[in-house]
Design a protein around this motif. Structure first.
Motif, mmCIF file in Angstrom:
data_model
loop_
_atom_site.group_PDB
_atom_site.id
_atom_site.type_symbol
_atom_site.label_atom_id
_atom_site.label_comp_id
_atom_site.label_asym_id
_atom_site.label_seq_id
_atom_site.Cartn_x
_atom_site.Cartn_y
_atom_site.Cartn_z
ATOM 1 N N ASP A 186 -3.863 -2.438 4.035
ATOM 2 C CA ASP A 186 -3.504 -1.088 3.815
ATOM 3 C C ASP A 186 -2.794 -0.523 5.306
ATOM 4 N N VAL A 228 -6.810 6.654 -5.023
ATOM 5 C CA VAL A 228 -5.549 6.352 -3.345
ATOM 6 C C VAL A 228 -6.709 6.622 -2.131
ATOM 7 N N ARG A 287 0.566 0.309 5.454
ATOM 8 C CA ARG A 287 1.169 0.907 4.015
ATOM 9 C C ARG A 287 1.317 2.232 3.268
ATOM 10 N N LYS A 288 2.643 2.839 2.790
ATOM 11 C CA LYS A 288 1.977 3.834 2.351
ATOM 12 C C LYS A 288 1.289 4.331 1.092
ATOM 13 N N HIS A 289 1.500 3.673 -0.052
ATOM 14 C CA HIS A 289 0.603 3.370 -0.866
ATOM 15 C C HIS A 289 -0.404 3.141 -0.659
ATOM 16 N N ARG A 290 -1.643 3.326 -0.657
ATOM 17 C CA ARG A 290 -3.165 2.326 -0.295
ATOM 18 C C ARG A 290 -3.610 2.772 -1.661
ATOM 19 N N VAL A 291 -3.531 1.761 -2.463
ATOM 20 C CA VAL A 291 -4.536 1.517 -3.661
ATOM 21 C C VAL A 291 -5.439 0.855 -4.320
ATOM 22 N N LYS A 301 -7.946 10.972 -4.599
ATOM 23 C CA LYS A 301 -7.659 10.826 -3.867
ATOM 24 C C LYS A 301 -9.044 10.781 -3.223
#
Ligand SMILES: *[C@@H]1O[C@H](CO)[C@@H](O)[C@H](O)[C@H]1NC(C)=O
Length: 313
Positions: free
Chosen positions: A84, A13, A87-91, A173
């Motif tokens: 990204d 993440v 975006r909430k979820h950056r992976v 993270k």
């Protein structure tokens, strides 16, 4: 060792630069403008130099190669970072992360060595002007370019070889907007002391050593230029100051990131912006706004392109 438990982490993440809406919009606008401008500017430089036979000299060939590398530098992390941003979820997947590190270090290492080659080229042009064309022949240029890519590749693979099989088992993270060794190694669930040392010894060393070599060679060239001051030397001086600006912008962030990677400083991710966004943008700005030959050649290219279009219409 318990092999079954390894690598349960298959993606990371990325915490990104910021979570504040207002700052995100600002960052989005600034990064997009810088990215598009540096891609267009660098491609224009490559195109101008390749298509204009007035610019077929070692110095301009090296500059075209630098611009080409800079399009790579700015394309490795920036597009994904811009994508990204909201975006909430950056992976990023484990393989994506490793790929990013591979390209960042291959291209970055190559750029460092290329800057030394460019300084060497200026040294020959200024200190041995009569032998310039015999020393910097096309064969020599191609040899030096092959050397820069080889060193860049070895530099990158030498670090990657030690981290591709690292075990990850929980922490995933990363407080950054792209993958790089210092933060990547920190997440591994093993004793990373040796690896941390390895990154300092490799990336830290190459940035420090290159910076040192460049500073010493520019001081040497400047002293030589001052000794034979003439009309030609003021032109040399303006090219040199352009090189020196690029060098400072490129190396100060690099050295901060790699020579002191552990503990990673929070400021690192902001300094990285200089390397991935600002330095690639500097070349076109410096070389097109300040170099008369380049400006004339670009005008010729644009006029020719328009004439060509008219011919077909
Ligand atoms: C790099 O330099 C070589 C020779 O010095 C030249 O032939 C080549 O076109 C350059 N490459 C780019 C992408 O500018």
């Amino acid at each position: 060792m318990d092999g079954g438990n390894h690598s349960v982490v298959s993606e990371f993440v990325l915490l990104g630069l910021t979570n504040s809406r207002g700052v995100q919009i600002l960052v989005f606008l600034v990064f997009t403008v810088f990215y598009v401008a540096s891609m267009l500017g660098n491609l224009l430089i490559v195109l101008t130099i390749i298509s204009d036979h007035h610019l077929h000299s070692p110095m301009y060939f090296l500059l075209a190669n630098l611009s080409f590398i800079d399009t790579g530098v700015s394309s490795i992390a920036t597009p994904k970072m811009i994508y990204d941003l909201f975006r909430k979820h950056r992976v990023i997947s484990l393989n994506g992360c490793i790929t990013q590190m591979f390209f960042i270090h291959t291209v970055g290492g190559t750029e460092m060595v290329l800057l030394i080659v460019m300084a060497y080229d200026r040294y020959i042009a200024i200190c041995k002007p009569l032998h310039y064309l015999t020393i910097m022949s096309l064969r020599m240029c191609i040899f030096l370019l092959a050397l820069t890519w080889t060193i860049g590749l070895i530099h990158s693979v030498a670090q990657l070889a030690f981290v591709v099989n690292l075990p990850f088992c929980g922490a995933n993270k990363m407080d950054s907007f792209y993958c790089d060794f210092p933060r990547f190694i920190k997440l591994a669930c093993t004793d990373t002391y040796t690896l941390e040392f390895l990154v300092i010894a490799n990336s830290g060393f190459i940035s420090m050593a290159t910076f040192f070599i460049l500073v010493v060679s520019y001081i040497f060239i400047l002293i030589t230029v001052r000794k034979h001051s003439s009309g030609a030397s003021s032109k040399a001086l303006s090219t040199l100051s352009a090189h020196i600006t690029v060098v400072v912008f490129f190396f100060v962030p690099c050295i901060t990131i790699y020579v002191w990677p552990f503990p990673t400083l929070p400021i690192d991710k902001f300094l990285a912006i200089f390397d991935v966004i600002i330095t690639p943008f500097m070349n076109p700005v410096i070389y097109t706004l300040r170099n008369k030959e380049m400006k004339v050649a670009m005008r010729r290219l644009i006029i020719r392109t328009f004439k060509f279009q008219k011919f077909f219409n």
